[in-house]
Motif scaffolding. Structure first.
Motif, PDB file in Angstrom:
ATOM      1  N   HIS A   1     -10.770   0.583   8.161  1.00 43.16           N
ATOM      2  CA  HIS A   1      -9.328   0.882   7.946  1.00 43.16           C
ATOM      3  C   HIS A   1      -8.617   0.742   6.550  1.00 43.16           C
ATOM      4  O   HIS A   1      -7.682   1.280   5.999  1.00 43.16           O
ATOM      5  CB  HIS A   1      -8.573   0.124   8.848  1.00 43.16           C
ATOM      6  CG  HIS A   1      -8.695   0.554  10.333  1.00 43.16           C
ATOM      7  ND1 HIS A   1      -8.179  -0.002  11.428  1.00 43.16           N
ATOM      8  CD2 HIS A   1      -9.583   1.406  10.679  1.00 43.16           C
ATOM      9  CE1 HIS A   1      -8.640   0.771  12.415  1.00 43.16           C
ATOM     10  NE2 HIS A   1      -9.458   1.679  12.110  1.00 43.16           N
ATOM     11  N   PHE A   2      -9.476   0.090   5.783  1.00 43.97           N
ATOM     12  CA  PHE A   2      -8.943  -0.415   4.375  1.00 43.97           C
ATOM     13  C   PHE A   2      -8.998   0.898   3.498  1.00 43.97           C
ATOM     14  O   PHE A   2      -8.225   1.226   2.377  1.00 43.97           O
ATOM     15  CB  PHE A   2      -9.486  -1.416   3.527  1.00 43.97           C
ATOM     16  CG  PHE A   2     -10.844  -1.276   3.231  1.00 43.97           C
ATOM     17  CD1 PHE A   2     -11.313  -0.915   1.706  1.00 43.97           C
ATOM     18  CD2 PHE A   2     -12.017  -1.010   4.021  1.00 43.97           C
ATOM     19  CE1 PHE A   2     -12.590  -0.598   1.371  1.00 43.97           C
ATOM     20  CE2 PHE A   2     -13.289  -0.980   3.568  1.00 43.97           C
ATOM     21  CZ  PHE A   2     -13.581  -0.580   2.295  1.00 43.97           C
TER      22      PHE A   2
ATOM     23  N   THR B   1      -0.397   1.750  -0.174  1.00 45.04           N
ATOM     24  CA  THR B   1       0.344   0.994   0.677  1.00 45.04           C
ATOM     25  C   THR B   1       0.275  -0.456   0.257  1.00 45.04           C
ATOM     26  O   THR B   1      -0.658  -1.164  -0.018  1.00 45.04           O
ATOM     27  CB  THR B   1      -0.725   1.181   1.863  1.00 45.04           C
ATOM     28  OG1 THR B   1      -0.266   2.661   2.457  1.00 45.04           O
ATOM     29  CG2 THR B   1      -0.034   0.399   3.385  1.00 45.04           C
ATOM     30  N   THR B   2       1.427  -0.863   0.418  1.00 47.69           N
ATOM     31  CA  THR B   2       1.315  -2.640  -0.045  1.00 47.69           C
ATOM     32  C   THR B   2       2.061  -3.364   1.135  1.00 47.69           C
ATOM     33  O   THR B   2       1.844  -4.491   0.724  1.00 47.69           O
ATOM     34  CB  THR B   2       2.535  -2.754  -1.040  1.00 47.69           C
ATOM     35  OG1 THR B   2       3.660  -2.199  -0.901  1.00 47.69           O
ATOM     36  CG2 THR B   2       1.755  -1.912  -2.524  1.00 47.69           C
ATOM     37  N   ARG B   3       2.324  -2.849   2.292  1.00 46.19           N
ATOM     38  CA  ARG B   3       2.871  -3.691   3.341  1.00 46.19           C
ATOM     39  C   ARG B   3       2.833  -3.029   4.542  1.00 46.19           C
ATOM     40  O   ARG B   3       3.266  -1.780   4.691  1.00 46.19           O
ATOM     41  CB  ARG B   3       4.306  -4.141   3.042  1.00 46.19           C
ATOM     42  CG  ARG B   3       4.969  -4.990   3.928  1.00 46.19           C
ATOM     43  CD  ARG B   3       5.051  -6.375   3.239  1.00 46.19           C
ATOM     44  NE  ARG B   3       5.580  -7.609   4.009  1.00 46.19           N
ATOM     45  CZ  ARG B   3       6.939  -7.865   4.008  1.00 46.19           C
ATOM     46  NH1 ARG B   3       7.832  -7.342   2.858  1.00 46.19           N
ATOM     47  NH2 ARG B   3       7.522  -8.978   4.768  1.00 46.19           N
ATOM     48  N   LEU B   4       2.147  -3.958   5.627  1.00 49.10           N
ATOM     49  CA  LEU B   4       2.254  -3.346   7.012  1.00 49.10           C
ATOM     50  C   LEU B   4       2.897  -4.274   7.890  1.00 49.10           C
ATOM     51  O   LEU B   4       2.760  -5.433   7.651  1.00 49.10           O
ATOM     52  CB  LEU B   4       0.829  -3.108   7.445  1.00 49.10           C
ATOM     53  CG  LEU B   4       0.116  -1.744   6.828  1.00 49.10           C
ATOM     54  CD1 LEU B   4      -1.365  -1.460   7.173  1.00 49.10           C
ATOM     55  CD2 LEU B   4       0.710  -0.415   7.092  1.00 49.10           C
ATOM     56  N   PHE B   5       3.532  -3.946   8.902  1.00 50.44           N
ATOM     57  CA  PHE B   5       4.173  -4.641   9.994  1.00 50.44           C
ATOM     58  C   PHE B   5       3.680  -4.245  11.442  1.00 50.44           C
ATOM     59  O   PHE B   5       3.884  -2.778  11.796  1.00 50.44           O
ATOM     60  CB  PHE B   5       5.720  -4.520   9.788  1.00 50.44           C
ATOM     61  CG  PHE B   5       6.642  -5.199  10.724  1.00 50.44           C
ATOM     62  CD1 PHE B   5       7.206  -6.467  10.534  1.00 50.44           C
ATOM     63  CD2 PHE B   5       6.694  -4.745  12.016  1.00 50.44           C
ATOM     64  CE1 PHE B   5       7.948  -7.299  11.215  1.00 50.44           C
ATOM     65  CE2 PHE B   5       7.389  -5.828  13.242  1.00 50.44           C
ATOM     66  CZ  PHE B   5       8.027  -6.654  12.402  1.00 50.44           C
TER      67      PHE B   5
ATOM     68  N   PRO C   1       0.371  -7.894  -1.448  1.00 51.91           N
ATOM     69  CA  PRO C   1       0.522  -6.385  -1.497  1.00 51.91           C
ATOM     70  C   PRO C   1      -0.772  -5.865  -1.674  1.00 51.91           C
ATOM     71  O   PRO C   1      -0.954  -4.673  -1.453  1.00 51.91           O
ATOM     72  CB  PRO C   1       1.388  -6.175  -2.419  1.00 51.91           C
ATOM     73  CG  PRO C   1       1.378  -7.558  -3.458  1.00 51.91           C
ATOM     74  CD  PRO C   1       1.327  -8.505  -2.525  1.00 51.91           C
ATOM     75  N   GLU C   2      -1.995  -6.653  -1.977  1.00 54.64           N
ATOM     76  CA  GLU C   2      -3.004  -5.957  -2.256  1.00 54.64           C
ATOM     77  C   GLU C   2      -3.821  -5.962  -0.929  1.00 54.64           C
ATOM     78  O   GLU C   2      -4.965  -5.235  -0.842  1.00 54.64           O
ATOM     79  CB  GLU C   2      -3.870  -6.941  -3.226  1.00 54.64           C
ATOM     80  CG  GLU C   2      -3.513  -6.730  -4.404  1.00 54.64           C
ATOM     81  CD  GLU C   2      -3.540  -5.511  -5.176  1.00 54.64           C
ATOM     82  OE1 GLU C   2      -4.597  -4.781  -5.071  1.00 54.64           O
ATOM     83  OE2 GLU C   2      -2.546  -5.177  -6.116  1.00 54.64           O
TER      84      GLU C   2
ATOM     85  N   ALA D   1       5.769  -0.339  10.986  1.00 58.49           N
ATOM     86  CA  ALA D   1       6.379   0.089   9.499  1.00 58.49           C
ATOM     87  C   ALA D   1       5.371  -0.150   8.311  1.00 58.49           C
ATOM     88  O   ALA D   1       4.406  -0.990   8.695  1.00 58.49           O
ATOM     89  CB  ALA D   1       7.407  -0.987   9.602  1.00 58.49           C
ATOM     90  N   GLY D   2       5.756   0.379   7.432  1.00 54.61           N
ATOM     91  CA  GLY D   2       5.028   0.173   6.142  1.00 54.61           C
ATOM     92  C   GLY D   2       5.476   0.421   4.971  1.00 54.61           C
ATOM     93  O   GLY D   2       6.774   0.990   4.932  1.00 54.61           O
ATOM     94  N   LEU D   3       5.045  -0.148   3.840  1.00 52.91           N
ATOM     95  CA  LEU D   3       5.682   0.005   2.453  1.00 52.91           C
ATOM     96  C   LEU D   3       4.683   0.844   1.635  1.00 52.91           C
ATOM     97  O   LEU D   3       3.548   0.309   1.383  1.00 52.91           O
ATOM     98  CB  LEU D   3       6.022  -0.957   1.738  1.00 52.91           C
ATOM     99  CG  LEU D   3       7.092  -0.990   0.685  1.00 52.91           C
ATOM    100  CD1 LEU D   3       8.518  -0.627   0.924  1.00 52.91           C
ATOM    101  CD2 LEU D   3       7.402  -2.491   0.084  1.00 52.91           C
ATOM    102  N   ILE D   4       4.945   2.052   1.462  1.00 54.80           N
ATOM    103  CA  ILE D   4       4.043   3.057   0.720  1.00 54.80           C
ATOM    104  C   ILE D   4       4.611   3.601  -0.616  1.00 54.80           C
ATOM    105  O   ILE D   4       5.498   4.279  -0.587  1.00 54.80           O
ATOM    106  CB  ILE D   4       3.654   4.220   1.648  1.00 54.80           C
ATOM    107  CG1 ILE D   4       2.909   3.705   2.981  1.00 54.80           C
ATOM    108  CG2 ILE D   4       2.638   5.198   1.140  1.00 54.80           C
ATOM    109  CD1 ILE D   4       2.920   4.602   4.116  1.00 54.80           C
ATOM    110  N   ASP D   5       4.043   3.242  -1.806  1.00 51.77           N
ATOM    111  CA  ASP D   5       4.582   3.601  -3.046  1.00 51.77           C
ATOM    112  C   ASP D   5       5.851   3.326  -3.122  1.00 51.77           C
ATOM    113  O   ASP D   5       6.655   3.992  -3.921  1.00 51.77           O
ATOM    114  CB  ASP D   5       4.326   4.903  -3.367  1.00 51.77           C
ATOM    115  CG  ASP D   5       4.218   5.325  -4.864  1.00 51.77           C
ATOM    116  OD1 ASP D   5       4.340   4.465  -5.531  1.00 51.77           O
ATOM    117  OD2 ASP D   5       4.608   6.722  -5.106  1.00 51.77           O
ATOM    118  N   GLY D   6       6.115   2.068  -2.587  1.00 51.67           N
ATOM    119  CA  GLY D   6       7.777   1.548  -2.724  1.00 51.67           C
ATOM    120  C   GLY D   6       8.446   2.163  -1.737  1.00 51.67           C
ATOM    121  O   GLY D   6       9.798   1.676  -1.843  1.00 51.67           O
TER     122      GLY D   6
END
Length: 461
Positions: free
Chosen positions: A20-21, A28-32, A124-125, A386-391
């Motif tokens: 999955h990585f 992508t730096t964050r997943l919830f 975030p990595e 939820a995710g944080l993708i390219d800010g």
């Protein structure tokens, strides 16, 4: 071929998670992710068991040797492996997992369709770690479902006791006894499932639950038991000497204030009560100051309990309590065969319908208590939301047209209390302070932050 480590938590996942990585969007730096019960047999769940998983597994320090071992196996297994990411855990985080887990306090009774737990990454990595440990964290379904079922049964017994007994609160904790250790798939299931039951009751013959309670929930002795016969200890005397087997139990265990149980249907329950207990040994039982628990172990449960209670009443007598129900003198009955929700209801209705208090009866439950549940009993799901993708914030959810019931929630989720009800809040940002949250941060960056005792868990309903 080398032996694989039993403590390598990298391997405690589903095989496909290893790829999955490579599958999340670039940058992508964050997943919830969150856990919920999507409904099921019971309208609410009694959350329990996460602390064990966090202490026993997620707090483990990952080593370089673990990473090398996992890479060797997973690549040979046919999957890619995020070697650099896992080595980052080792070198940058000292082997501690850069995750944050928030959860409702254990023991809390939460209506279904609400968030019970959330997981996000703190590095975030390494956002893919949130999904990697879905498999491990999802297993909280098991102790939660056992605790939920046990709680539901407690309410059935509570109602009968409050209606027919003068001592409902004192009697209730010992009315459903756990005999499930031999009926589960593993020692760990016995310990965790057995302790889940003990969030509601205090009687158990599952010693493994006491070990789990002491080691992971700070309780010295989580439950209590009494001396009890089984068929082998009775029938080893031979049918002609059945009464001597019973006499030995009285001589050995009958002391003022003591309670002991004797299975009495190895040959003929009715004869055992009417003759052996009701005539030959009656005076000795009465004068001992102990309570004899007679245990039927075959036949139709409600009919056998009715037979036993009526026969014991005829021989030992009873007293009327303030609510007009009869309470047996010197003796009680425990039914441990064929016990489930339906038979408990039927037995209680039969006994109280005959004018006897529910305090005359106790129940023993085995496989149906600890084993006859599964993840779909309460339809548990662990989903990314939820995710944080390219800010940029990205809601994540699924909404299959073929099964609307599987529509997952989106956003950064939190649980609050509004007007006396639990409500799941859905935020479209990671920048929130979670005002009024019921969820607590219980784990962050490899450290357990909340360490509840079993007494604290028991007190939360």
């Amino acid at each position: 071929m080398t032996h694989l480590s039993d403590t390598n938590i990298i391997l405690d996942t589903d095989s496909y998670k290893a790829s999955h990585f490579l599958q999340y969007p670039p940058k992508t730096t964050r997943l919830f992710s969150y856990l919920e019960s999507r409904g099921g047999k019971y309208p609410a769940t009694r959350f329990f068991g996460l602390q064990y998983i966090l202490k026993r597994y997620l707090s483990t320090v990952v080593t370089a040797a673990d990473v090398e071992e996992a890479r060797s196996l997973i690549e040979a297994h046919g999957e890619p492996f995020p070697y650099d990411g896992w080595m980052r855990v080792v070198t940058e985080h000292g082997g501690k997992l850069p995750l944050e887990v928030r959860a409702v306090p254990e023991g809390t009774l939460v209506p279904t369709h609400n968030v019970l737990m959330s997981v996000t990454n703190t590095d975030p990595e390494l956002p893919w770690l949130v999904g990697w440990f879905e498999t491990m964290l999802m297993r909280v379904w098991y102790p939660t479902t056992v605790a939920t079922q046990s709680y539901s049964l407690k309410q059935i017994i509570r109602e009968a006791l409050e209606r027919t007994s003068d001592h409902a609160e004192a009697e209730l904790p010992f009315k459903l006894h756990d005999f499930g250790s031999r009926g589960v798939s593993s020692r760990e299931s016995a310990g965790l499932g057995g302790l889940a039951h003990l969030t509601n009751f205090m009687g158990s013959d599952t010693l493994e639950a006491l070990r789990t309670g002491r080691n992971y929930y700070g309780t010295d002795v989580a439950a209590y038991s009494i001396p009890a016969a089984e068929h082998s200890t009775i029938t080893s005397w031979g049918k002609a000497h059945e009464v001597e087997a019973y006499r030995n139990m009285v001589n050995t265990f009958a002391r003022p204030g003591a309670t002991f149980a004797v299975v009495s249907d190895s040959y003929d329950l009715k004869y055992a009560i009417n003759v052996h207990w009701g005539e030959t040994l009656r005076k000795q039982v009465e004068e001992s100051g102990a309570t004899l628990v007679v245990r039927p172990d075959s036949g139709e449960p409600a009919a056998m309990v009715r037979l036993a209670v009526r026969a014991l009443d005829a021989k030992f007598g009873s007293d009327l309590n303030s609510k007009g129900y009869k309470v047996l003198r010197h003796v009680r009955v425990m039914q441990g065969d064929g016990i489930d929700e339906n038979s408990i209801r039927e037995i209680l209705q039969t006994v109280t319908g005959d004018g006897f208090s529910a305090e005359n009866i106790a129940f023993g439950m085995g496989g149906a208590l600890l084993q006859q549940v599964n993840r779909d009993t309460q339809r548990f799901a662990y989903k990314a939301s939820a995710g944080l993708i390219d800010g940029h914030f990205q809601p994540i959810y699924k909404d299959p047209v073929t099964d609307p019931g599987k529509r997952s929630k989106d956003g950064v989720l939190d649980l609050v209390m509004e007007n006396g009800r639990y409500v799941t809040k859905q935020y479209q940002t990671f920048d929130t302070e979670f005002p009024g949250s019921v969820l607590r941060v219980v784990f962050r960056n490899g450290e357990l932050l909340v360490d509840d005792t079993l007494d604290e868990v028991r007190g939360r309903v």
